[in-house]
Design a protein around this motif. Structure first.
Motif, short mmCIF file in Angstrom:
data_model
loop_
_atom_site.label_atom_id
_atom_site.label_comp_id
_atom_site.label_asym_id
_atom_site.label_seq_id
_atom_site.Cartn_x
_atom_site.Cartn_y
_atom_site.Cartn_z
N GLY A 226 0.70 -1.02 0.09
CA GLY A 226 0.20 -0.14 0.17
C GLY A 226 0.86 1.46 0.25
N GLY A 227 0.90 2.14 -1.05
CA GLY A 227 1.06 3.38 -1.63
C GLY A 227 1.16 4.83 -0.57
N GLY A 228 -0.19 4.32 0.54
CA GLY A 228 -0.70 5.64 0.52
C GLY A 228 -0.09 5.86 1.42
N SER A 229 -1.41 6.95 2.92
CA SER A 229 -0.72 8.03 3.72
C SER A 229 0.32 7.12 4.15
N ALA A 230 0.37 6.21 4.97
CA ALA A 230 1.50 5.33 5.20
C ALA A 230 2.16 4.74 4.44
N GLY A 231 2.06 4.17 4.34
CA GLY A 231 3.39 3.37 2.88
C GLY A 231 4.47 4.42 2.12
N CYS A 232 4.17 5.47 2.29
CA CYS A 232 4.88 6.03 1.49
C CYS A 232 5.72 6.66 2.30
N VAL A 233 5.71 7.26 3.51
CA VAL A 233 6.64 7.55 4.79
C VAL A 233 7.40 6.26 4.69
N LEU A 234 6.62 5.02 5.17
CA LEU A 234 7.57 4.38 5.88
C LEU A 234 8.47 3.90 4.24
N ALA A 235 8.57 3.74 3.23
CA ALA A 235 9.18 3.74 2.11
C ALA A 235 10.45 4.74 2.53
N ASP A 236 9.74 5.53 2.36
CA ASP A 236 10.98 7.12 2.56
C ASP A 236 12.33 6.42 3.68
N ARG A 237 11.89 6.47 5.05
CA ARG A 237 11.83 6.67 6.19
C ARG A 237 12.68 4.77 6.52
N LEU A 238 11.97 3.83 5.65
CA LEU A 238 12.62 2.61 6.02
C LEU A 238 14.36 2.27 5.06
N SER A 239 14.00 3.59 3.45
CA SER A 239 15.30 3.45 3.11
C SER A 239 16.34 4.79 3.21
N ASN B 183 18.62 5.07 5.05
CA ASN B 183 19.73 5.32 5.76
C ASN B 183 20.67 3.72 4.91
N GLY B 184 20.24 3.40 3.84
CA GLY B 184 20.72 2.97 2.81
C GLY B 184 21.24 1.38 3.05
N LEU B 185 20.70 0.99 4.31
CA LEU B 185 20.99 -0.65 4.92
C LEU B 185 20.13 -1.60 4.24
N TYR B 186 19.04 -1.11 4.13
CA TYR B 186 17.95 -2.13 3.84
C TYR B 186 17.35 -2.45 2.35
N ARG B 187 16.67 -3.38 1.74
CA ARG B 187 16.57 -3.39 0.55
C ARG B 187 14.96 -3.20 0.79
N VAL B 188 14.29 -1.68 0.46
CA VAL B 188 12.42 -1.53 0.45
C VAL B 188 11.83 -2.30 -0.72
N VAL B 189 10.95 -2.64 -0.62
CA VAL B 189 10.02 -2.50 -1.88
C VAL B 189 8.41 -2.73 -1.94
N LEU B 190 8.09 -1.33 -2.38
CA LEU B 190 6.49 -1.20 -1.50
C LEU B 190 5.95 -1.02 -3.51
N ILE B 191 4.65 -1.36 -2.59
CA ILE B 191 3.62 -2.17 -3.75
C ILE B 191 2.58 -1.52 -3.33
N GLU B 192 2.27 -1.10 -4.82
CA GLU B 192 0.98 -0.42 -4.92
C GLU B 192 -0.48 -1.37 -6.05
N ALA B 193 -1.79 -0.90 -5.35
CA ALA B 193 -2.61 -0.83 -6.15
C ALA B 193 -2.52 -0.48 -8.11
N GLY B 194 -2.57 0.49 -7.15
CA GLY B 194 -3.54 1.97 -8.34
C GLY B 194 -1.93 2.69 -9.22
N GLY B 195 -2.26 3.06 -9.66
CA GLY B 195 -1.21 3.52 -10.62
C GLY B 195 -0.62 4.58 -9.76
N ALA B 196 1.04 5.56 -10.30
CA ALA B 196 1.38 6.29 -10.03
C ALA B 196 1.26 7.60 -10.14
N GLY B 197 -0.57 7.84 -10.42
CA GLY B 197 -0.80 9.70 -10.18
C GLY B 197 0.22 10.34 -10.85
#
Length: 539
Positions: free
Chosen positions: A17-30, A32-46
């Motif tokens: 889910g690339g919504g209000s929470a998912g976009c925050v998590l994708a940014d914050r978890l990626s 430091n560069g230590l972890y590979r993060v994948v964000l999966i969104e059912a909709g389009g790129a907007g």
């Protein structure tokens, strides 16, 4: 159907889910560069302009290009109507199609969460995350921050009728408030909004814009998650549909559900986590009989008072030619005017008296009226004053309607089931009428068009509320944080009894906040990112 492994095959964290929470998590978890993060969104790129022009919510609330277009089941408390529930299906999620209003709720909301057995979720715990997220136009102070990803601004459009309404609210006994996110949350004043220089700041703009160039972050759009993958009682990945294929991806550390108060419980139930009787009824193997998955559904139910006005040009006229041409020019050459406006201009927060002195009513005001039959702006000038009860006691549910992951779930909000909800809303309608009757509005108001002067008694007002109310777009609570029989996640947002799985979105709210939900969800995700990173470093 062909099943294939996704070419990236695995990541440390997979966010659904690339919504209000998912976009925050994708940014914050990626970051430091230590972890590979994948964000999966059912909709389009907007990429469509309507996701970036603030007033785009007018089109996107009913358009499938970025909207799940859910509808509730017919409910007895709302006269068996099916009520539209728009939810974002695009990067940015509902923050890309919402009304852009920035409200945090009341400090007591979060202290209530902590008192329910959720350490770390009181107001003093959450305030630093609200501040960290914020780039406040007014500058920094003990309640606000600058330099954060999320732009928060004063409205550029202040209608003369909006000023008159604030005067009328003050005459009715409400204090003037210039900051609903500071030391007090009640009173009458203007909403702040998530807009800067005429552009909507969804979380896709605020957070993903800076994160998406990182090599350790991959964003997969148009991908519909169908189920989680397990090894024993640990989630190790998930499956999703994309371009006609079912694909798989593994999560080395965690899968994080941020699909919202509807999507997250639906995915859990489809994966065998939820009430046993619901899952077995659909032939789904039970992995964990978590009875609270999909329960505890809460939402704000709003009922509109409408008035015909004179001596003023309202949005009803501004949205038609030739005035619309002027508004388009104002936006194109200055980022101002009607196209930069949020869904409501004035916020009124008051106490009904039913919950003591604590404010429990919120009014959203707009110098516009919609035709209830066509949902289009009326031709004659008018204003709308819509109250809702801030802390509903009624509880509904989200349950899968089928084992088919593409079929929408059953949404039963159960509005107005609780007596306190009914009594509070009737008082709210009475307060709205009292405000409209104040001298400040007398030069402008012609008559009340809805419900109309013939509706007087409490019983008639309640019937009007049942027949005409709608969602305020704030569903929450369906993966409740806490302890006990209905709790789904613990205070670190880990799903009880299941390894490698968290939920981070509005569904974890044990009690709905007393206000709009976008800012609280962003703060939840900011805190969740710290919890996830701390657990990862300790592992």
């Amino acid at each position: 159907m062909v099943t294939r492994a996704h070419d990236s095959e695995s990541a440390d964290f997979v966010i659904v889910g690339g919504g209000s929470a998912g976009c925050v998590l994708a940014d914050r978890l990626s970051a430091n560069g230590l972890y590979r993060v994948v964000l999966i969104e059912a909709g389009g790129a907007g990429r469509h302009p309507s996701f970036h022009i603030p007033v785009g919510y007018v089109w996107n609330r009913t358009h499938p290009r970025g909207n799940w277009l859910y509808r509730t089941d017919p409910q007895p408390g709302t006269r068996f109507r099916q009520i539209s529930w728009p939810r974002g299906k695009v990067l940015g999620g509902s923050s890309a199609i919402n009304g852009l209003l920035y409200i945090r709720g009341q400090a007591e909301d979060y202290d209530d969460w902590r008192a329910l057995g959720n350490p770390g979720w009181g107001w003093s715990d959450l305030l630093p995350y609200f501040i960290r997220a914020e780039d406040q136009q007014r500058g920094a102070d003990p309640f606000h921050g600058i330099g954060g990803p999320l732009a928060v601004s004063d409205p550029s459009l202040r209608h003369p009728l909006s000023a008159a309404l604030i005067d009328a609210a003050e005459q009715a006994g409400l204090p003037r408030t210039d900051d609903f996110n500071g030391s007090r949350a009640d009173g009458a004043g203007y909403f702040q909004q998530t807009v800067r220089h005429g552009r909507r700041y969804s979380t896709a703009v605020a957070y993903l814009r800076r994160a998406r160039r990182r090599k350790n972050l991959r964003i997969i759009t148009d991908a519909h998650v169908t189920a989680l993958s397990f090894e024993g009682r640990r989630v190790v990945g998930l499956r999703f549909l994309r371009q006609g294929h079912e694909e798989e991806i593994r999560a080395g550390r965690e899968v994080i559900l941020s699909a919202g108060a509807i999507g997250s419980p639906q995915i859990l139930q489809l994966s065998g986590i939820g009430p046993a009787e619901i899952l077995s009824g659909h032939g789904i193997a039970i992995r964990s009989n978590l009875r609270g998955v999909g329960a505890n559904l809460q939402d704000h139910y709003i009922v509109d008072l409408k008035y015909r006005v004179r001596h003023a040009v309202t949005v009803n006229q501004q949205s038609r030619w030739p005035r619309l041409g002027w508004e388009i020019a104002r936006y194109l050459f200055g980022g101002r005017g009607l196209l930069s406006a949020s869904a409501a201009q004035v916020n009124l927060v008051a106490a009904s008296g039913i919950d003591g002195l604590r404010p429990d009513i919120q009014f959203h005001y707009m110098p516009a009226t919609l035709d209830p039959r066509s949902n289009e702006l009326e031709r004659q000038p008018g204003i709308t004053l819509g109250p809702c009860q801030l802390r509903p006691e009624s509880r509904g549910s989200i349950t899968i309607a089928s084992p088919d992951p593409l079929r929408p779930p059953s949404i039963r909000p159960n509005y107005l089931d609780a007596e306190r909800d009914r009594a509070t809303l009737v008082r709210a309608l009475g307060l709205g009428r009292a405000i409209a009757a104040q001298p400040a509005l007398a030069p402008f108001l012609v008559d009340e068009t809805s419900p109309g002067s013939g509706i007087v008694s409490d019983d008639d007002l309640l019937e009007f509320a049942r027949e005409s109310g709608r969602t305020l777009y704030h569903p929450a609570g369906t993966c409740k944080m806490g302890r006990g029989a209905e709790a789904v996640v613990d205070a670190r947002l880990r799903v009880h009894g299941i390894g490698g799985l968290r939920v981070v979105d509005a569904s974890i709210m044990p009690i709905l906040v007393s206000g709009n939900t976008n800012a609280p969800v962003i703060a939840i995700a900011e805190r969740a990112a710290d919890l996830i990173l701390a657990d990862a470093s300790a592992a």
